[in-house]
Design a protein around this motif. Structure first.
Motif, PDB file in Angstrom:
ATOM      1  N   GLY A   1       0.807  -1.230   0.000  1.00  0.00           N
ATOM      2  CA  GLY A   1       0.000   0.000   0.000  1.00  0.00           C
ATOM      3  C   GLY A   1       0.831   1.267   0.000  1.00  0.00           C
ATOM      4  N   VAL A   2       2.125   1.134  -0.283  1.00  0.00           N
ATOM      5  CA  VAL A   2       2.999   2.315  -0.302  1.00  0.00           C
ATOM      6  C   VAL A   2       2.683   3.163  -1.542  1.00  0.00           C
ATOM      7  CG1 VAL A   2       5.411   3.057  -0.567  1.00  0.00           C
ATOM      8  CG2 VAL A   2       4.834   1.210   1.037  1.00  0.00           C
ATOM      9  N   LEU A   3       2.598   4.464  -1.333  1.00  0.00           N
ATOM     10  CA  LEU A   3       2.369   5.401  -2.441  1.00  0.00           C
ATOM     11  C   LEU A   3       3.721   5.802  -3.027  1.00  0.00           C
ATOM     12  CD1 LEU A   3       0.483   7.480  -3.969  1.00  0.00           C
ATOM     13  CD2 LEU A   3       1.044   9.074  -2.098  1.00  0.00           C
ATOM     14  N   ALA A   4       3.868   5.660  -4.341  1.00  0.00           N
ATOM     15  CA  ALA A   4       5.134   6.031  -4.987  1.00  0.00           C
ATOM     16  C   ALA A   4       4.916   7.275  -5.833  1.00  0.00           C
ATOM     17  CB  ALA A   4       5.629   4.870  -5.845  1.00  0.00           C
ATOM     18  N   VAL A   5       5.720   8.294  -5.576  1.00  0.00           N
ATOM     19  CA  VAL A   5       5.606   9.535  -6.353  1.00  0.00           C
ATOM     20  C   VAL A   5       6.939   9.833  -7.014  1.00  0.00           C
ATOM     21  CG1 VAL A   5       3.745  10.546  -4.972  1.00  0.00           C
ATOM     22  CG2 VAL A   5       6.092  10.992  -4.330  1.00  0.00           C
ATOM     23  N   ARG A   6       6.861  10.202  -8.277  1.00  0.00           N
ATOM     24  CA  ARG A   6       8.095  10.460  -9.012  1.00  0.00           C
ATOM     25  C   ARG A   6       8.644  11.827  -8.623  1.00  0.00           C
ATOM     26  NH1 ARG A   6      10.421   8.089 -13.518  1.00  0.00           N
ATOM     27  NH2 ARG A   6       8.693   6.736 -14.025  1.00  0.00           N
ATOM     28  N   CYS A   7       9.930  11.886  -8.324  1.00  0.00           N
ATOM     29  CA  CYS A   7      10.500  13.166  -7.907  1.00  0.00           C
ATOM     30  C   CYS A   7      12.021  13.127  -7.987  1.00  0.00           C
ATOM     31  CB  CYS A   7      10.085  13.453  -6.450  1.00  0.00           C
ATOM     32  SG  CYS A   7      10.845  14.912  -5.739  1.00  0.00           S
ATOM     33  N   ASP A   8      12.563  14.139  -8.652  1.00  0.00           N
ATOM     34  CA  ASP A   8      14.008  14.360  -8.613  1.00  0.00           C
ATOM     35  C   ASP A   8      14.230  15.472  -7.595  1.00  0.00           C
ATOM     36  OD1 ASP A   8      16.603  15.303  -9.022  1.00  0.00           O
ATOM     37  OD2 ASP A   8      16.590  14.682 -11.119  1.00  0.00           O
ATOM     38  N   ILE A   9      14.945  15.166  -6.528  1.00  0.00           N
ATOM     39  CA  ILE A   9      15.048  16.143  -5.430  1.00  0.00           C
ATOM     40  C   ILE A   9      15.969  17.316  -5.758  1.00  0.00           C
ATOM     41  CG2 ILE A   9      14.443  14.546  -3.559  1.00  0.00           C
ATOM     42  CD1 ILE A   9      17.529  14.492  -2.933  1.00  0.00           C
ATOM     43  N   THR A  10      16.589  17.290  -6.939  1.00  0.00           N
ATOM     44  CA  THR A  10      17.371  18.464  -7.336  1.00  0.00           C
ATOM     45  C   THR A  10      16.483  19.514  -8.019  1.00  0.00           C
ATOM     46  OG1 THR A  10      18.005  17.547  -9.484  1.00  0.00           O
ATOM     47  CG2 THR A  10      19.477  17.089  -7.635  1.00  0.00           C
TER      48      THR A  10
END
Ligand code: NDP
Length: 239
Positions: free
Chosen positions: A46-55
């Motif tokens: 049930g983990v939500l995965a969100v796309r993100c480049d932290i730069t």
């Protein structure tokens, strides 16, 4: 109690192990991932995965909005995403240095600052920054990486002082060499040289780092802030 947890770089390695342990404990866990697809085992939990480049500050903002819409404001933040670009100083380019600092240190700043908004409002929060034994002891060929990881200590301790009265804790977990893709880049010779100096005689498993992060992020750890917790098989021994 089910808390809203966000782990950066939670699609593999140490971050994935942290996501697993917190999701299994009943938290509402979200992970950021930058490339590929989120792992099926986390999705099954049930983990939500969100796309993100932290730069990229815009992607950080977008990721937080997605997490807040699904799980509410982030109450536990684990700033885990990190990179290495190892090189001896004479061969280290300016980009080798600044890109590592931008990801490991400024990236942590971006997500901590954004998470802090909700934590201030809630008057509580847990922030865990994943540093490295290399940041404490130094490591030849890793001046960029070690500098970025050492800086997380000053960052966390400053915020621990600044925001302690708001009931937000900031702690640093400093793993030693751990069995992930990052350590897989070592040659057999380099690996043997490292292991020779580890009192426990082996690398860490991601689950062993995750267990410590889970504790430091727990309600039970409410009186620990500004701490640096080595999980390094005894390499540092207080240094
Ligand atoms: P991995 O290389 O296995 O995973 C790194 C994670 O960080 C990946 O999820 C990666 O995403 C993500 N990431 C890297 N750059 C960015 C970015 N710009 N934006 C968003 N996500 C990014 O590393 P580990 O699991 O081994 O390491 C996790 C943390 O632990 C790191 O901070 C590392 O420095 C630290 N650490 C690791 C040790 C080790 O021996 N493994 C020892 C000490 C500390 P993607 O999959 O898209 O590349």
């Amino acid at each position: 109690m089910s808390r809203s947890v966000l782990i950066t770089g939670g699609n593999r390695g140490i971050g994935r192990a942290i996501a697993r342990v917190l999701a299994e404990a009943g938290d509402k866990v979200a992970v950021t991932y930058r490339s590929g697809e989120p792992p099926a085992d986390l999705l099954a939990l049930g983990v939500l995965a969100v796309r993100c480049d932290i730069t990229d500050p815009e992607q950080v903002e977008q990721a937080f909005q997605e997490v807040e819409a699904a799980h509410g404001a982030v109450e536990v933040l684990v700033a885990n995403a990190g990179i290495t670009k190892d090189q001896l100083l004479m061969r280290m380019t300016e980009d080798d240095f600044t890109s590592v600092v931008d990801t490991n240190l400024t990236g942590a700043f971006r997500v901590v600052k954004r998470a802090n908004r909700g934590m201030l409002r809630a008057r509580k929060g847990r922030v865990v920054l994943i540093s490295s034994a290399a940041g404490l002891a130094g490591q030849a060929g890793q001046a960029n990486y070690a500098a970025s990881k050492a800086a997380l200590v000053g960052f966390a301790r400053s915020l621990a002082r600044e925001l302690g009265s708001r009931n937000i804790t900031f702690n640093v977990v400093a793993p030693g060499l751990t069995e992930t893709a990052m350590s897989a880049e070592l040659t057999e010779g380099q690996r043997a040289a490292v292991v020779e100096h580890i009192p426990l005689g082996r690398l860490a498993r991601p689950e062993e780092i995750a267990a410590v992060v889970a504790f430091i992020a727990s309600e039970a750890a409410g009186y620990i802030t500004g701490a640096v917790i080595p999980v390094d098989g005894g390499v540092g021994m207080g240094h």
